[in-house]
Design a protein around this motif. Sequence first.
Motif, PDB file in Angstrom:
ATOM      1  N   THR A  10       0.864  -1.176   0.000  1.00 14.34           N
ATOM      2  CA  THR A  10       0.000   0.000   0.000  1.00 14.34           C
ATOM      3  C   THR A  10       0.900   1.226   0.000  1.00 14.34           C
ATOM      4  N   GLU A  11       0.383   2.316  -0.501  1.00 15.10           N
ATOM      5  CA  GLU A  11       1.132   3.570  -0.523  1.00 15.10           C
ATOM      6  C   GLU A  11       0.390   4.574   0.356  1.00 15.10           C
ATOM      7  N   PRO A  12       0.647   4.538   1.687  1.00 10.50           N
ATOM      8  CA  PRO A  12      -0.090   5.405   2.609  1.00 10.50           C
ATOM      9  C   PRO A  12       0.232   6.886   2.443  1.00 10.50           C
ATOM     10  N   VAL A  13       1.426   7.181   1.960  1.00  8.61           N
ATOM     11  CA  VAL A  13       1.819   8.560   1.638  1.00  8.61           C
ATOM     12  C   VAL A  13       2.579   8.515   0.315  1.00  8.61           C
ATOM     13  N   PRO A  14       2.560   9.588  -0.441  1.00  4.75           N
ATOM     14  CA  PRO A  14       3.247   9.578  -1.734  1.00  4.75           C
ATOM     15  C   PRO A  14       4.740   9.231  -1.593  1.00  4.75           C
ATOM     16  N   GLY A  15       5.137   8.227  -2.360  1.00  2.78           N
ATOM     17  CA  GLY A  15       6.537   7.838  -2.416  1.00  2.78           C
ATOM     18  C   GLY A  15       6.955   6.751  -1.449  1.00  2.78           C
ATOM     19  N   LEU A  16       6.095   6.408  -0.491  1.00  2.00           N
ATOM     20  CA  LEU A  16       6.415   5.352   0.471  1.00  2.00           C
ATOM     21  C   LEU A  16       5.406   4.224   0.367  1.00  2.00           C
ATOM     22  N   VAL A  17       5.897   2.996   0.458  1.00  2.00           N
ATOM     23  CA  VAL A  17       5.017   1.832   0.458  1.00  2.00           C
ATOM     24  C   VAL A  17       5.189   1.076   1.766  1.00  2.00           C
ATOM     25  N   VAL A  18       4.133   0.418   2.196  1.00  6.04           N
ATOM     26  CA  VAL A  18       4.152  -0.446   3.374  1.00  6.04           C
ATOM     27  C   VAL A  18       3.739  -1.835   2.905  1.00  6.04           C
ATOM     28  N   PHE A  19       4.536  -2.832   3.295  1.00  2.04           N
ATOM     29  CA  PHE A  19       4.241  -4.197   2.876  1.00  2.04           C
ATOM     30  C   PHE A  19       4.752  -5.190   3.908  1.00  2.04           C
ATOM     31  N   ARG A  20       4.197  -6.380   3.843  1.00  2.00           N
ATOM     32  CA  ARG A  20       4.626  -7.471   4.728  1.00  2.00           C
ATOM     33  C   ARG A  20       5.766  -8.214   4.048  1.00  2.00           C
ATOM     34  N   LEU A  21       6.816  -8.494   4.800  1.00  2.00           N
ATOM     35  CA  LEU A  21       7.938  -9.246   4.251  1.00  2.00           C
ATOM     36  C   LEU A  21       7.479 -10.643   3.850  1.00  2.00           C
ATOM     37  N   ALA A  22       8.019 -11.140   2.770  1.00  2.00           N
ATOM     38  CA  ALA A  22       7.707 -12.498   2.318  1.00  2.00           C
ATOM     39  C   ALA A  22       8.194 -13.491   3.376  1.00  2.00           C
ATOM     40  N   PRO A  23       7.511 -14.625   3.553  1.00  2.00           N
ATOM     41  CA  PRO A  23       7.880 -15.584   4.593  1.00  2.00           C
ATOM     42  C   PRO A  23       9.349 -16.024   4.549  1.00  2.00           C
ATOM     43  N   GLY A  24       9.917 -16.169   3.375  1.00  2.00           N
ATOM     44  CA  GLY A  24      11.297 -16.625   3.269  1.00  2.00           C
ATOM     45  C   GLY A  24      12.337 -15.535   3.429  1.00  2.00           C
ATOM     46  N   HIS A  25      11.915 -14.293   3.492  1.00  2.00           N
ATOM     47  CA  HIS A  25      12.861 -13.181   3.622  1.00  2.00           C
ATOM     48  C   HIS A  25      13.068 -12.848   5.099  1.00  2.00           C
TER      49      HIS A  25
END
Length: 165
Positions: A10-25
């Motif tokens: 998701t992009e809660p503010v312009p230019g920044l994204v929030v995401f969940r790390l993949a299980p293997g990362h």
Amino acid sequence: MNITTLDQATEPVPGLVVFRLAPGHQPHNPQRWRIGHKASGLAIADSMQHENALKGAELLAAITDWTQDAETVKAAVDPTDMFVQLSYVWCIEPGTEPLAKGADASRNGTYTDADLKTTAAEFKADGYNALEVLLAMTHRVPWMGLDAEAFNAAHNRIVDLSGAN
């Protein structure tokens, strides 16, 4: 970026994204939510809970214009000051607080009914009361990664299943 698909960010503010790390990362990293620079993929901060990662992104919006390229952003931001500010919303420098080597926190913040039942049985066997259940959950995977509302719901279910009072 280390997510399963880009549409999960998701992009809660312009230019920044929030995401969940993949299980293997970085499975040893209990902070499963990452704030990243959209244009470059640069990791900015990690958070244990999604709601705090969103707060961190909002806070970061006041620091600089994150729609700029990574070099411009790096020149405009004092990392020490940025992480001091982020600490107020429970965000940290990416990958800096791992669990012990070999630990797997990749499921932190996600659980199944089986997890509820197993945890309740353990707490029942140990004779935990509702407060002790609450305290224990705040320091365990997967419970410590839940947002407040989901944590409260899981706590209530575990208390009910374990018969804690």
